[in-house]
Design a protein around this motif. Structure first.
Motif, PDB file in Angstrom:
ATOM      1  N   GLN A   1       0.865  -1.195   0.000  1.00  8.88           N
ATOM      2  CA  GLN A   1       0.000   0.000   0.000  1.00  8.88           C
ATOM      3  C   GLN A   1       0.893   1.233   0.000  1.00  8.88           C
ATOM      4  O   GLN A   1       1.098   1.882   1.037  1.00  8.88           O
TER       5      GLN A   1
ATOM      6  N   HIS B   1      -4.286   7.465  -7.851  1.00 11.48           N
ATOM      7  CA  HIS B   1      -4.325   6.197  -7.101  1.00 11.48           C
ATOM      8  C   HIS B   1      -4.378   6.438  -5.591  1.00 11.48           C
ATOM      9  O   HIS B   1      -5.090   5.731  -4.868  1.00 11.48           O
TER      10      HIS B   1
ATOM     11  N   SER C   1      -7.839   7.549  -4.691  1.00  9.86           N
ATOM     12  CA  SER C   1      -8.785   6.426  -4.804  1.00  9.86           C
ATOM     13  C   SER C   1      -8.651   5.527  -3.574  1.00  9.86           C
ATOM     14  O   SER C   1      -9.652   5.029  -3.030  1.00  9.86           O
ATOM     15  N   ARG C   2      -7.423   5.319  -3.127  1.00  9.93           N
ATOM     16  CA  ARG C   2      -7.191   4.518  -1.916  1.00  9.93           C
ATOM     17  C   ARG C   2      -7.851   5.204  -0.699  1.00  9.93           C
ATOM     18  O   ARG C   2      -8.519   4.561   0.101  1.00  9.93           O
TER      19      ARG C   2
ATOM     20  N   LEU D   1     -10.358   7.245  -0.677  1.00 13.71           N
ATOM     21  CA  LEU D   1     -11.823   7.157  -0.777  1.00 13.71           C
ATOM     22  C   LEU D   1     -12.294   5.748  -0.417  1.00 13.71           C
ATOM     23  O   LEU D   1     -13.317   5.580   0.267  1.00 13.71           O
ATOM     24  N   ALA D   2     -11.530   4.737  -0.856  1.00 19.65           N
ATOM     25  CA  ALA D   2     -11.918   3.355  -0.536  1.00 19.65           C
ATOM     26  C   ALA D   2     -11.885   3.146   0.979  1.00 19.65           C
ATOM     27  O   ALA D   2     -12.762   2.482   1.543  1.00 19.65           O
ATOM     28  N   LYS D   3     -10.902   3.721   1.658  1.00 16.86           N
ATOM     29  CA  LYS D   3     -10.789   3.554   3.107  1.00 16.86           C
ATOM     30  C   LYS D   3     -11.866   4.337   3.857  1.00 16.86           C
ATOM     31  O   LYS D   3     -12.261   3.953   4.961  1.00 16.86           O
TER      32      LYS D   3
END
Ligand SMILES: Cc1cc2nc3c(=O)[nH]c(=O)nc-3n(C[C@H](O)[C@H](O)[C@H](O)COP(=O)(O)OP(=O)(O)OC[C@H]3O[C@@H](n4cnc5c(N)ncnc54)[C@H](O)[C@@H]3O)c2cc1C
Length: 468
Positions: A430, A459, A462-463, A465-467
């Motif tokens: 990550q 990227h 996006s990470r 937002l995913a978290k």
């Protein structure tokens, strides 16, 4: 409402800010400089009206960026422009290795090495639209087109010097060596072919294009997109440990050393250790010229090309790159010359043209490389010196002052040795995570690395937002 702060307004910071704003995050971008852009700024300094690119000039990676493809750049005023020829690598005998947009045309010009050039680039260029998103993403993700990616990626662990053995002519070897040298690493080291292979593949697919009016036009397009989404920008806002604002999500478009300084003990010890040990690469010493009548290259193709690489044959480039990596200044450094005005005549004033150049030098080089740059240009263009109307010099110290991400003149934001190229500042799957809830790094220190593609920012956001 979820709030977001992005620190640093380079292409990755802008891409991160747009990605957050698109997801409905109330986003503020804080930029230390007077304008956003980072490596994407243009300026007029030597002759009024003459437009120079401060940093990034040639944009195969931006034109091919999956993130930038999500923006209607034309509507935002951005136009890509091409010269007749993408890149020329002249040699002392007046001949040259010539990179043209099409693989077939390039191969045809490389004579005995045409077949080897085709073998290396034909398939990856054909498959670029499938492999591009994987090439321009964290390198250790499961790819969507593994076979096509393997076709591109199989030779990339190799040293550039090993791939050079595929070519027999000094023209093809020089052309390859000059592009491979963009990695700023000794060309006999593992993975020193990766950046050159990517630039050539993207270049054949999209061209080594320039932005009309200067690279600042790319930053302006990204800024307009962000502001239309309701994003807020503060310039002249240098973030330090003392004034870091709080937000639900914070992205740092900064080099790892600065992130460690700002966050200090808030970073987990393992992350802080890795970030303070982050390795810089060699530096760039830049000189912009105003040149009456253009550069009088001996090789006629060099007079039609937006980029010219100067370093002699492959072994000379390899030796000078090895010397700067060891911290010494060679007599004849590798020099890159940009003639963006050939693609975009709007940058010239009458017959006076902006010529962009930089030499590879040791990190933090304290001397003056301007004479060495002029001597390298004179070597392949006798009479150049007499045509110089004025110069603007940016030493490695000035480069770090201009942008703290380019420490010691390291324009790649960190050495792109195998570990830092694949993983970024620390060994992890990550690469954008900082180990502090809601905080991420998104600069070119992270995969996929340097260039004005914005993919690190996309990227990382996006990470984030995913978290969320
Ligand atoms: C001379 C030169 C030539 C180059 N040529 C090319 C090329 O031809 N093609 C190409 O694709 N790429 C090129 N590059 C590389 C490219 O410019 C970079 O890889 C790219 O700009 C990195 O983007 P970034 O968003 O990670 O960071 P940057 O562009 O470095 O932006 C970081 C931003 O953060 C700001 N900042 C720093 N510290 C703080 C702080 N504490 N608080 C707030 N703001 C802060 C800086 O002012 C800057 O605006 C070149 C770079 C240089 C210098």
């Amino acid at each position: 409402m979820t709030t977001g702060t992005v620190i640093g307004g380079g292409p990755n910071g802008l891409a991160a800010a747009i990605t957050l704003a698109r997801a409905g995050v109330e986003t503020t971008l804080l930029e230390a400089g007077d304008t956003v852009g980072g490596g994407l700024r243009s300026f007029e300094a030597i002759v009024p009206g003459l437009v120079h690119d401060h940093c990034a000039a040639i944009h195969p990676m931006a034109v091919g960026s999956p993130f930038l493809a999500t923006i209607d750049l034309e509507r935002r005023g951005l136009r890509w422009r091409s010269a007749d020829i993408e890149c020329v690598h002249p040699l002392d005998d007046g001949s040259a290795g010539v990179l043209r947009r099409s693989v077939a045309d390039t191969a045809a010009g490389l004579g005995a090495d045409g077949a080897a050039w085709r073998a290396l680039f034909e398939r990856p260029v054909r498959n670029f639209d499938k492999i591009g998103p994987s090439m321009l993403g964290p390198l250790l993700r499961v790819p969507r087109h593994p076979l096509a990616l393997a076709g591109f990626g199989a030779p990339t662990p190799l040293p550039a010097a090993a791939l050079a053995r595929a070519f027999r002519t000094p023209q093809a070897r020089g052309l390859w060596g000059g592009v491979a040298a963009h990695t700023f690493r000794p060309l006999h080291e593992p993975m020193s072919s990766a950046i050159g292979k990517g630039m050539l593949t993207a270049g054949h697919r999209f061209g080594w294009q320039v932005a009309e009016g200067g690279s600042g036009a790319i930053a302006a397009a990204l800024l307009a997109e962000f502001e239309d989404l309701g994003g807020r920008v503060e310039t002249g806002a240098r973030v330090t440990a003392a004034n870091l604002p709080s937000a639900d999500v914070t992205l740092f478009d900064l080099d790892p050393h600065q992130v460690a300084t700002i966050l200090g003990a808030r970073l987990p010890a393992r992350v802080r250790r890795a970030f303070t040990r982050f390795r810089y690469g060699p530096g760039a010493f830049k000189v912009d010229f105003a040149v009456e009548g253009g550069v009088p290259w001996t090789n006629p193709d060099a007079r039609r090309s937006s980029t010219v690489h100067l370093g002699g044959d492959f072994s000379e480039i390899a030796a000078s790159e090895r010397t700067i990596a060891a911290g010494r200044m060679p007599d004849r450094p590798f020099v890159l010359v940009g003639q963006q005005y050939l693609a975009d005549p709007s940058r010239s004033v009458g017959d006076v043209h902006p010529v962009w150049s930089y030499a590879h030098v040791p990190n933090g080089f304290a001397g003056d490389a301007a004479k060495a740059i002029i001597a390298q240009i004179e070597r392949f263009a006798p009479g150049f010196r007499e045509r110089i109307v004025g110069t603007a010099v940016c030493s490695t110290t000035e480069m770090s002052r201009y942008n703290a991400n380019f420490m010691g003149g390291d324009i790649n934001t960190g050495s792109k040795d195998p570990l830092q190229l694949v993983f970024g500042p620390r060994i992890t799957l990550q690469p954008y995570d900082l180990g502090v809830p809601g905080m991420y790094i998104c600069s070119a220190a992270t995969p996929p690395g340097p260039a004005a593609h914005g993919m690190c920012g996309f990227h990382a956001a996006s990470r984030a937002l995913a978290k969320l």
